[in-house]
Design a protein around this motif. Sequence first.
Motif, PDB file in Angstrom:
ATOM      1  N   UNK A  24       0.839  -1.197   0.000  1.00  0.00           N
ATOM      2  CA  UNK A  24       0.000   0.000   0.000  1.00  0.00           C
ATOM      3  C   UNK A  24       0.875   1.248   0.000  1.00  0.00           C
ATOM      4  N   UNK A  25       1.136   1.767  -1.197  1.00  0.00           N
ATOM      5  CA  UNK A  25       1.938   2.975  -1.346  1.00  0.00           C
ATOM      6  C   UNK A  25       1.064   4.218  -1.153  1.00  0.00           C
ATOM      7  N   UNK A  26       1.712   5.366  -1.008  1.00  0.00           N
ATOM      8  CA  UNK A  26       0.969   6.621  -0.900  1.00  0.00           C
ATOM      9  C   UNK A  26       0.130   6.861  -2.152  1.00  0.00           C
ATOM     10  N   UNK A  27       0.658   6.492  -3.321  1.00  0.00           N
ATOM     11  CA  UNK A  27      -0.097   6.659  -4.571  1.00  0.00           C
ATOM     12  C   UNK A  27      -1.333   5.761  -4.590  1.00  0.00           C
TER      13      UNK A  27
ATOM     14  N   UNK B  74      -8.543  -4.506  -5.981  1.00  0.00           N
ATOM     15  CA  UNK B  74      -8.411  -4.147  -7.396  1.00  0.00           C
ATOM     16  C   UNK B  74      -7.103  -3.415  -7.672  1.00  0.00           C
ATOM     17  N   UNK B  75      -6.520  -2.815  -6.633  1.00  0.00           N
ATOM     18  CA  UNK B  75      -5.245  -2.100  -6.765  1.00  0.00           C
ATOM     19  C   UNK B  75      -4.052  -2.986  -6.405  1.00  0.00           C
ATOM     20  N   UNK B  76      -4.324  -4.260  -6.141  1.00  0.00           N
ATOM     21  CA  UNK B  76      -3.254  -5.193  -5.808  1.00  0.00           C
ATOM     22  C   UNK B  76      -2.747  -5.065  -4.389  1.00  0.00           C
TER      23      UNK B  76
ATOM     24  N   UNK C 258      -2.860   4.661  -1.949  1.00  0.00           N
ATOM     25  CA  UNK C 258      -3.757   5.248  -0.939  1.00  0.00           C
ATOM     26  C   UNK C 258      -4.595   6.357  -1.570  1.00  0.00           C
ATOM     27  N   UNK C 259      -3.945   7.270  -2.304  1.00  0.00           N
ATOM     28  CA  UNK C 259      -4.674   8.370  -2.938  1.00  0.00           C
ATOM     29  C   UNK C 259      -5.713   7.850  -3.922  1.00  0.00           C
ATOM     30  N   UNK C 260      -5.388   6.814  -4.670  1.00  0.00           N
ATOM     31  CA  UNK C 260      -6.351   6.218  -5.603  1.00  0.00           C
ATOM     32  C   UNK C 260      -7.500   5.557  -4.839  1.00  0.00           C
ATOM     33  N   UNK C 261      -7.194   4.922  -3.722  1.00  0.00           N
ATOM     34  CA  UNK C 261      -8.251   4.319  -2.897  1.00  0.00           C
ATOM     35  C   UNK C 261      -9.222   5.380  -2.404  1.00  0.00           C
ATOM     36  N   UNK C 262      -8.688   6.494  -1.918  1.00  0.00           N
ATOM     37  CA  UNK C 262      -9.550   7.587  -1.441  1.00  0.00           C
ATOM     38  C   UNK C 262     -10.419   8.111  -2.576  1.00  0.00           C
TER      39      UNK C 262
ATOM     40  N   UNK D 221     -12.638  -3.081   0.801  1.00  0.00           N
ATOM     41  CA  UNK D 221     -11.811  -4.247   0.467  1.00  0.00           C
ATOM     42  C   UNK D 221     -11.761  -4.514  -1.043  1.00  0.00           C
ATOM     43  N   UNK D 222     -12.878  -4.498  -1.762  1.00  0.00           N
ATOM     44  CA  UNK D 222     -12.783  -4.708  -3.216  1.00  0.00           C
ATOM     45  C   UNK D 222     -11.947  -3.641  -3.932  1.00  0.00           C
TER      46      UNK D 222
END
Length: 91
Positions: free
Chosen positions: A12-15, A72-74, A17-21, A67-68
């Motif tokens: 879980x990179x910062x990038x 999806x972001x690996x 994380x930003x995509x998750x948000x 979670x999904x």
Amino acid sequence: MAFVVKFKPAGFTAAKYQETIKQLIAAGAGTPKGRTYHECYGDPNGVDITDVWDSMEDFQAFGITLIPIMNSLGVDPGQPDVQQIHGTIIG
């Protein structure tokens, strides 16, 4: 009864994380019911997350959306460290 929930998701990179948000906001879950505090911190190549939740039910309901997205972001969210809160001091 409130709980603190700490995660150190694998990959879980910062990038990511930003995509998750971004995806949580698009799904209408950017400010989920019952979450009173959220922090993302640490090494940008492997961030940590700490949340405070009003109840485990609210946290589990949020996971149905979260979670999904992470998968999806690996990202493997792993198992959170969940602890009951016994006191809070602000300021």
